[in-house]
Each structure stands twice: as C-alpha cells, then as structure tokens.
Scaffold this active site. Structure first.
Site, short mmCIF file in Angstrom:
data_model
loop_
_atom_site.label_atom_id
_atom_site.label_comp_id
_atom_site.label_asym_id
_atom_site.label_seq_id
_atom_site.Cartn_x
_atom_site.Cartn_y
_atom_site.Cartn_z
N ASP A 179 -8.56 4.49 -25.22
CA ASP A 179 -7.86 4.47 -24.13
C ASP A 179 -8.36 5.88 -23.43
O ASP A 179 -7.51 6.80 -23.39
CB ASP A 179 -6.42 4.09 -24.31
CG ASP A 179 -6.05 2.60 -24.71
OD1 ASP A 179 -7.12 2.14 -25.18
OD2 ASP A 179 -5.15 2.18 -24.45
N LYS A 190 -5.59 0.20 -17.37
CA LYS A 190 -4.13 0.34 -17.92
C LYS A 190 -3.43 1.26 -17.09
O LYS A 190 -3.69 2.36 -16.34
CB LYS A 190 -4.43 0.96 -19.22
CG LYS A 190 -3.18 1.48 -19.94
CD LYS A 190 -3.58 1.92 -21.27
CE LYS A 190 -2.44 2.60 -22.06
NZ LYS A 190 -2.76 3.40 -23.30
N LYS A 235 -3.62 -3.70 -18.70
CA LYS A 235 -2.83 -3.45 -19.81
C LYS A 235 -1.57 -2.67 -18.99
O LYS A 235 -1.74 -1.80 -18.34
CB LYS A 235 -3.35 -2.63 -20.92
CG LYS A 235 -2.25 -2.10 -21.82
CD LYS A 235 -2.92 -1.15 -22.99
CE LYS A 235 -1.75 -0.61 -23.92
NZ LYS A 235 -2.45 0.20 -25.13
#
Length: 247
Positions: A99, A173, A207
C-alpha cells in the site's frame, strides 16, 4: 456476505505513537496478526518492519491470510528510488500487498508527471512480483475535484500500461488514517469521498480505509462497490459491535 473477506485488519502505530516500548509494540502487532489468523480476515496490515514476523506466523499457521504493508507511510513524499527500495525489501520479507502512499502534496502542487512516474514504476514493481498494489490518495488532504483528478490519474496510468487482467490487482485507497485534520473533521473514508473514488477509479477496485466502525457502515461501503475495508477494529465490525479505534 462474508464480511471478514473484505476486512484488512490494521495496526500501524509505531511504539512511540502507541506510548509503548519496541518490545511491547511488537506484542501488540503479534496479537493483531494472530487475531487475523484466528478470525480468517482477508489481510493483516502492518508496518514494514513487522512483515517478516507476520509472514512467519501466517505460514506457521498454514493460514490464507494475506500480509500487507505500507510504503512511504504516512506522508508519501520520499523520492521514487526510496519508495522502490522500501517496496523491494517488503517483497523480500514476504508481503502480499503493498500500500503505497501517493505523493499527494506533489500532485496538489501540479507536479503531475512526478506522481505519474511513481505510480507507474511502483505499480510495475508490484505486479511483476505478483503482488497486490494499492495507492493511498489521502482524501482528507484533497478537495472533491482533486479526489476525482488523482483517482483518474492512477486509473489512466494503469489502463495505459498494464493488461486488463491486472486491473483488479491495483486499488485506489482512501486514507492513511494518520492525516491530521482541522476541527476534528474525518480523516478517513466517508461516503462523500468514496463515491467519487468509485466513479473515477473504475475499473480499478477501491479500498475504504479509516472511518468505518460498524458492520452496517462496512456493508454500506461494500454495497456501493468497495472491495476492501481497512480498519483496526476488524473483529468488532465482524462481531456486529462498534469499533472504538480511530483507523
């Protein structure tokens, strides 16, 4: 709906942030890792220095829980070479998901080429090593139009440079969970930030990280189209309770 398979159980506090010693904080990490194994969550998300520990615990338990970590966290302002080196080490240590914190401040300054280059290079590294890649855009630092623009930029890089069967391996995200907002405003995922992400990142998955504290909130996000939810209260959410943690 098996909500556990949407939950990235998350613990990202340093020992200093948690007010603990390094050994005490490692024990907290290990408790989160073991809980993810016991509860069969989709993933355990921890800092890079804990990846090797998580990999060992997950493998020893013969568990399918994925191991995820954050790269260039939480500010995302490191040079590209530093981002790549940190990701390479995480891959070597056994991470499944990377990430990356996007350099959103550079994006806000208009340095679009810099951001485009880091998205391309880091995504390429992840996909070449068969890893899941997520790009944290830090929605609390962006206005509505910037959320749209940055989500679109990441999507365009992926669609222009990678194959269609790889699209599901690159997420956009929402948040680090560590951004300091003024007036106690939300620093994580909200409907107001997630909807433009979903509309403009597609076909890339999204996300929602931070701000989701109940089963109903998580279910609502999933119904909207969110594919993963990052939370440090994964067990509380799965059990139908209210998560009392900030991420």
């Amino acid at each position: 709906m098996n909500i556990k398979q949407y939950l990235d159980s998350t613990y990202l506090k340093t020992a200093h942030q948690a007010g603990l010693s390094e050994s005490e904080n490692l024990l907290v990490n290990q408790r989160y890792i073991q809980e993810a194994i016991d509860e069969d969550f989709k993933l355990i998300m921890i800092r890079p220095n804990v990846v090797a520990v998580a990999r060992q615990m997950v493998d020893a338990a013969n568990s399918k829980v994925c191991v995820g970590t954050v790269i260039d966290f939480p500010l995302g302002q490191s040079a590209l070479d530093d981002k790549l080196k940190e990701a390479e080490q995480a891959i070597e240590d056994g991470a499944d998901d990377l990430d990356f914190v996007c350099n959103y401040e550079a994006f806000k300054r208009g340095e679009v080429d810099l951001v485009r280059q880091e998205v391309l290079a880091c995504t390429k590294l992840g996909l070449q090593n068969h890893k899941m890649v997520k790009w944290i855009i830090e929605v609390a630092a962006l206005n509505h139009q910037q959320i749209i623009q940055l989500s679109t930029l990441i999507k365009k890089v992926v669609l222009d440079h990678f194959k269609e069967d790889q699209y599901n391996s690159v997420f956009v995200k929402s948040s680090t969970g560590f951004y300091l907002t003024e007036n106690n405003l939300p620093n994580g995922a909200t409907l107001e930030t997630i909807i433009p992400m979903l509309e403009n990142a597609s076909p890339l998955p999204v996300k929602a990280a931070g701000g989701v504290r109940t089963f109903d909130e998580a279910a609502a996000m999933i119904r909207l189209g969110v594919k993963r939810i990052g939370t440090s209260g994964a067990k509380a959410i799965a059990d139908g309770q209210v998560a009392d943690t900030s991420y």
